[in-house]
Structure formats: structure tokens, C-alpha cells
Design an enzyme around this catalytic site. Sequence first.
Site, PDB file in Angstrom:
ATOM      1  N   THR A 146       1.881  -9.483 -34.125  1.00 30.38           N
ATOM      2  CA  THR A 146       2.832 -10.152 -33.242  1.00 30.38           C
ATOM      3  C   THR A 146       4.227 -10.181 -33.853  1.00 30.38           C
ATOM      4  O   THR A 146       5.226  -9.940 -33.168  1.00 30.38           O
ATOM      5  CB  THR A 146       2.377 -11.592 -32.962  1.00 30.38           C
ATOM      6  OG1 THR A 146       1.056 -11.571 -32.408  1.00 30.38           O
ATOM      7  CG2 THR A 146       3.310 -12.284 -31.988  1.00 30.38           C
ATOM      8  N   GLU A 147       4.302 -10.466 -35.140  1.00 27.66           N
ATOM      9  CA  GLU A 147       5.595 -10.623 -35.800  1.00 27.66           C
ATOM     10  C   GLU A 147       6.314  -9.292 -36.026  1.00 27.66           C
ATOM     11  O   GLU A 147       7.538  -9.222 -35.911  1.00 27.66           O
ATOM     12  CB  GLU A 147       5.413 -11.324 -37.150  1.00 27.66           C
ATOM     13  CG  GLU A 147       5.019 -12.787 -37.052  1.00 27.66           C
ATOM     14  CD  GLU A 147       6.158 -13.674 -36.573  1.00 27.66           C
ATOM     15  OE1 GLU A 147       7.286 -13.183 -36.424  1.00 27.66           O
ATOM     16  OE2 GLU A 147       5.903 -14.867 -36.348  1.00 27.66           O
ATOM     17  N   SER A 148       5.575  -8.236 -36.385  1.00 31.42           N
ATOM     18  CA  SER A 148       6.261  -7.026 -36.848  1.00 31.42           C
ATOM     19  C   SER A 148       5.608  -5.707 -36.469  1.00 31.42           C
ATOM     20  O   SER A 148       6.138  -4.650 -36.813  1.00 31.42           O
ATOM     21  CB  SER A 148       6.381  -7.068 -38.377  1.00 31.42           C
ATOM     22  OG  SER A 148       5.087  -6.957 -38.974  1.00 31.42           O
TER      23      SER A 148
END
Length: 367
Positions: free
Chosen positions: A221-223
Site C-alpha cells: 500500500t505504501e510503496s
Amino acid sequence: MKKTVLFLCTALITGCSTPPQSNDHHTPPIAGEPISDSNKKAIAALFSLLAKEAKKQWGEDEYIESSKHRYVKYLDGYQTRAHIDFDAGKIYVSTVSQHKPMEKLHKAIVQTVLMPADPKDIEQFTDKDIQLKGKPFFLGQVVDQEGKSIEWEWRANRFAAYMLENKLQSKTIKKGNAYYVQIDMVKDHLAQREYQYAHLVRDASKRYDIPEGLIYAVIKTESSFNPYAVSHAGAYGLMQVIPKTAGADVFNLVKKKPGMPTKEYLFDPANNIDTGAAYLYILKTRYLRDVTNPSSRHFSMISAYNGGTGGVLATFHTDRKKAMVALNQRSPSQVYDALTTKHPKDEARRYLQKVLYFQKDFKEGKI
């Protein structure tokens, strides 16, 4: 859908190892509050300097910069760049240089496909060359015209020559002509990146009693497993850790040392995953330890990783003590509904949904 999410999280929140313990039994402070102005100003200054130099060469409309899911490296006086879209699995190597543009592109292609797996070895806010050392990050994610992985310079040079001869494209921009090639990553490029960090995720999971699936889902989700990820908020690396908030908490509460991690520290994938997992542990066992239902706590810690504990509590009441009471009076499905529809920040609402969706794909032992 709600029942599926609830069942999934109930199954995944259990752990089997004993993580580091905190001796602090006082009421915990609130984590994840607004990022300090100094942190924002520092990263803003880097982005601003990069933008100023790059726009001189590319113009306002054609300027691209790095983000959480995208890596952009400028070279050659900011006239040449590599743009990596981790979500789409595409690499674009382009130049606006009018002096020997093919030589510039050739060199940039070689540097891009052989860029090192350690983000600390790349200066993404300057136009300095990429130093080729160690294992290439794209090994296995990019193959040459023969379908073979690119590990050595001789193969990278041959691939670059092939791309320029067969795949060269151009377009007219305000600053002149731009020449570029598009390199497609292999279909399972995401799985290839996941595998690179499997041992780090496994170790962090055991160390902090955080499910492997949750760590994987947060990273995706983040990266999108982009170790070079950086944001305007000053978050770095795979799990997008902010030094002055989550990073400082981990240093002070878990590592028992003063200060906060540097961006170089957080660009190291091992340090980044360790720090991100440790922060999830802090959220679970300290800031949100008064959430009585394990599934509700699971939803809350995911939401807090993005929008702060204060944001979670503000979803239920403006007074934080009353908010905790209100949260505990709700069922897990009601907590999920509230955090995905009533959280003060739209991004945090979507964040919980995304992480839980991805977590279904990362069951324990999958990697």
C-alpha cells in the site's frame, strides 16, 4: 464483505513469539500527529531544488518527480532521466539533450537496469550518475531481448543498443525534442520484489509479533515495494517511515536510544522494515492497547499507521477518553465502518480498505 474482512483479521492478528516489552504503564501519548514543520520544510527544500533544475531542461509540463509508487532519477545536467512506475511495471528512460542524445540514452538505460538494490547508493535529488555496485535491484524484474536477466554491464550495454535500435520513440515538447524508450518489467515484477524482502519481513514479524501478511500489505500500500520511495511528508522507504514521528517513537520506545533515524538509515530495506514493523507493535501494544477487541484493535492500528492515533480516536469522539469508550462499545464491523466512512481524513478511510484488501493476498507462509 464485512464478514470476510472480520474473519480475515481475526485469523491474522494472532502471533506466536514474544516481542519486546514496554515497561511504561502510564497513559500513552498520541502517536502519528501532524508532521513537524521542520521535517516538511527539509524535504520540501530538496524537492524544490530538484524541480528548479529539472524544469529548466524539461519545462513545467514535462517535469516528473519521485513519489511513493514512482521513482525518478535525473542525470546529465538534468537533461536525461529514468522514470520507474512501480504500479504499472513500466520504466521510461528519456532525454531532451540535443548533444549526442543516443549516447546519453544508452548510458542511462545501462545505469537504470543495473541500479543497485541498496537505495543509499543512489542520490535521487541530484543529477549524479548512478554508481553500479552490488546486486542490481531489477535483477529478475527486467529481462533483455533474449528473455534473460540483466546482471552484468556487457549484457546491459547490449540491451541498451537493442532498445535504441528497435524501440526508440520521440515526441515534441516545449523545450524541443524528447527521445525515450519504454522498458516493460516482467509480469510478476511485484512478486519478484516481494521475494527480495521475504527474509526481512519474516524476521520483523517474529521480532515484533506482527503478522507477515500485515507487513506485506502495508509495504504494498505504501510503496508497491519501491525501496526508493519518498514523499513530500518526509516519509522514506518501503514502509514510508517518517523520522520525526514513527522513527523517533521506535528509537525511543523500542530501541531505547535517543534521537531519530536518518533518511539514509530508513533507505536501508532491513532498517525500514524493522522500523515500520516496530511502529505497528507500538500502535498495537501502547497507543491502542486499551482497544479491547482484537479485530477492532487490528483495524485501528492499520488506520493509525496512516492517519495517527488521534485520527482514529477523533472518528468516535472529540474527547479522546470518551472516544476510546465509544470505540469499545462498538462491534468490530461497526469500528471498520466508522474508520472507512467517518475518519476525518479521506486518505485514511481508503488506506484501511486497501491494506485489508492486500492482506488477503499475503497469508502467512505465502512467500
